[in-house]
Design an enzyme around this catalytic site. Structure first.
Site, PDB file in Angstrom:
ATOM      1  N   GLY A  49     -29.655 -10.572 -14.758  1.00  0.00           N
ATOM      2  CA  GLY A  49     -28.846  -9.998 -15.828  1.00  0.00           C
ATOM      3  C   GLY A  49     -28.633  -8.515 -15.639  1.00  0.00           C
ATOM      4  O   GLY A  49     -28.616  -7.749 -16.608  1.00  0.00           O
ATOM      5  N   ALA A  50     -28.427  -8.086 -14.385  1.00  0.00           N
ATOM      6  CA  ALA A  50     -28.365  -6.659 -14.069  1.00  0.00           C
ATOM      7  C   ALA A  50     -26.974  -6.063 -14.185  1.00  0.00           C
ATOM      8  O   ALA A  50     -26.770  -4.908 -13.836  1.00  0.00           O
ATOM      9  CB  ALA A  50     -28.901  -6.425 -12.646  1.00  0.00           C
ATOM     10  N   ASN A  51     -26.014  -6.822 -14.679  1.00  0.00           N
ATOM     11  CA  ASN A  51     -24.651  -6.304 -14.752  1.00  0.00           C
ATOM     12  C   ASN A  51     -24.361  -5.544 -16.034  1.00  0.00           C
ATOM     13  O   ASN A  51     -23.345  -4.868 -16.153  1.00  0.00           O
ATOM     14  CB  ASN A  51     -23.631  -7.436 -14.595  1.00  0.00           C
ATOM     15  CG  ASN A  51     -23.765  -8.468 -15.701  1.00  0.00           C
ATOM     16  OD1 ASN A  51     -24.671  -9.291 -15.654  1.00  0.00           O
ATOM     17  ND2 ASN A  51     -22.893  -8.441 -16.697  1.00  0.00           N
ATOM     18  N   ILE A  54     -29.749  -3.662 -20.728  1.00  0.00           N
ATOM     19  CA  ILE A  54     -31.056  -3.270 -20.224  1.00  0.00           C
ATOM     20  C   ILE A  54     -31.175  -3.512 -18.731  1.00  0.00           C
ATOM     21  O   ILE A  54     -31.679  -2.669 -17.979  1.00  0.00           O
ATOM     22  CB  ILE A  54     -32.160  -4.047 -20.987  1.00  0.00           C
ATOM     23  CG1 ILE A  54     -32.194  -3.629 -22.450  1.00  0.00           C
ATOM     24  CG2 ILE A  54     -33.523  -3.813 -20.348  1.00  0.00           C
ATOM     25  CD1 ILE A  54     -33.097  -4.496 -23.302  1.00  0.00           C
ATOM     26  N   GLY A  55     -30.710  -4.667 -18.284  1.00  0.00           N
ATOM     27  CA  GLY A  55     -30.837  -5.032 -16.875  1.00  0.00           C
ATOM     28  C   GLY A  55     -30.173  -4.039 -15.951  1.00  0.00           C
ATOM     29  O   GLY A  55     -30.701  -3.720 -14.874  1.00  0.00           O
ATOM     30  N   SER A 178     -39.588 -10.621 -26.438  1.00  0.00           N
ATOM     31  CA  SER A 178     -39.159  -9.979 -27.678  1.00  0.00           C
ATOM     32  C   SER A 178     -40.279 -10.074 -28.711  1.00  0.00           C
ATOM     33  O   SER A 178     -41.054 -11.045 -28.724  1.00  0.00           O
ATOM     34  CB  SER A 178     -37.906 -10.668 -28.226  1.00  0.00           C
ATOM     35  OG  SER A 178     -37.624 -10.215 -29.536  1.00  0.00           O
ATOM     36  N   TYR A 204     -33.688 -18.581 -30.102  1.00  0.00           N
ATOM     37  CA  TYR A 204     -34.075 -17.440 -29.262  1.00  0.00           C
ATOM     38  C   TYR A 204     -35.564 -17.130 -29.436  1.00  0.00           C
ATOM     39  O   TYR A 204     -36.289 -16.907 -28.456  1.00  0.00           O
ATOM     40  CB  TYR A 204     -33.226 -16.238 -29.651  1.00  0.00           C
ATOM     41  CG  TYR A 204     -33.585 -14.934 -28.978  1.00  0.00           C
ATOM     42  CD1 TYR A 204     -33.111 -14.622 -27.709  1.00  0.00           C
ATOM     43  CD2 TYR A 204     -34.372 -13.991 -29.638  1.00  0.00           C
ATOM     44  CE1 TYR A 204     -33.411 -13.418 -27.104  1.00  0.00           C
ATOM     45  CE2 TYR A 204     -34.684 -12.778 -29.042  1.00  0.00           C
ATOM     46  CZ  TYR A 204     -34.205 -12.500 -27.779  1.00  0.00           C
ATOM     47  OH  TYR A 204     -34.509 -11.295 -27.190  1.00  0.00           O
TER      48      TYR A 204
END
Length: 321
Positions: A49-51, A54-55, A178, A204
């Site tokens: 999820g680096a796009n 936070i990532g 979380s 979640y």
């Protein structure tokens, strides 16, 4: 004086501004990545999820430290845009995009196979990608989509890369969870989308509880290998994680977030801390809050017997598909 007049009064505006400044100042933790001199040159790191959010800032930090960074993203277009930005801002050309859909176990296996074939070593794995507020969806693997994306996909990815990490030790695994895990429940029928209530962040919360539970058991199994595993709470961060919520909820969240919530860059701090800080060397099986303090998670996340059961069931579910 009626309420509208009070809210428009200059004194009210001044007090509101002071409150915002105080809250924003207090949310700054004691550890700042910019003050950490640890370098990662010669190290390889994967961030899912680096796009965005936070990532992206986790990947940016690793690139600044000289690491070979592999951005594991679902969207090629958004991943490429983030890749170009990180390369430009850090001057590190050894940043690469690899596509993976964590909700698909087939995609996870293909991604892991590519990493094992292409990479000589892996020192840091940050399982950051996650979704919240998705409506009920069952994947082609027969899994509930939020559970597949937030827990079972990252669980499988981690297990597939463990041998590579052990050979590259010392290494660190960071699972982004979380504080909402405290509202989660453990019901293994949830994995298949059964007995779930789809309201706000209910699902979640369950997924994040499983993540912490299995991280603790993973850490136990990795004792003596030189690879550590910890979970983190990034804080209440103004990101795109709520993009699947109703418009009104998103609007209120964004409005309040402008004043009080952490930015994605601030939200990346606890993950970076667990991944690079010298203070975390050898620390494993812990839960780190947004202030980079090690704190106790919910009681269910500290149940050793439940951790073994959860890990084994997650292992069976992902190995059969």
């Amino acid at each position: 004086m009626d309420l509208p007049a009070v809210l428009c009064h200059p004194v009210w505006a001044l007090l509101s501004g002071v409150l915002v400044l105080v809250v924003r100042r207090q949310r700054r933790g004691p550890w700042d990545p910019r003050d950490c001199s640890v370098q990662l040159k010669g190290k390889t790191a994967i961030v899912t999820g680096a796009n965005t959010g936070i990532g992206k800032f986790i990947a940016m930090d690793f690139a600044h430290r000289g690491a070979r960074v592999i951005m594991a993203c679902r969207s090629e277009a958004r991943g490429t845009a983030a890749l170009d930005e990180i390369r430009e801002k850090t001057g590190n050309s050894d940043v690469h995009l690899r596509l993976v859909d964590l909700s698909s176990l087939e995609s996870v296996r293909e991604f892991a196979s590519g990493i094992i074939a292409e990479e000589k070593a892996l020192h840091v794995l940050v399982n950051n990608a996650g979704v919240s507020g998705l409506p009920r969806q069952i994947t082609k693997d027969g899994l509930e989509c939020s559970f597949a994306t937030n827990h079972l996909g990252p669980f499988l990815l981690t297990n597939l890369l463990l041998d590579l990490m052990k050979r590259s030790a010392p290494g660190r695994i960071v699972n982004v969870s979380s504080v909402n895990h405290k509202k989660g429940q453990v019901d293994f029928s949830h994995f298949r989308g059964e007995n779930l209530t789809y309201h706000m962040d209910n699902v979640y919360n369950h997924t994040k509880l499983h993540s912490i539970i299995c991280t603790k058991e993973l850490a136990r199994r990795l004792e003596g290998t030189g690879v550590t595993a910890n979970s983190v709470h990034p804080g209440i961060v103004k990101t795109e994680v709520m993009r699947h919520y109703p418009f009104l909820v998103r609007f209120v969240f964004q409005l309040i977030g402008c004043f009080f919530f952490m930015s994605p860059e601030e939200g990346a701090t606890s993950s970076i801390y667990c991944a690079v800080a010298e203070e975390m060397e050898g620390i494993t099986g812990k839960y780190c809050d947004s202030d980079c303090h090690l704190v106790l998670p919910a009681p269910l996340a500290r149940d050793a017997a439940l951790a073994v059961k959860d890990f084994e069931i997650s292992e069976r579910v992902t190995s059969k598909l």
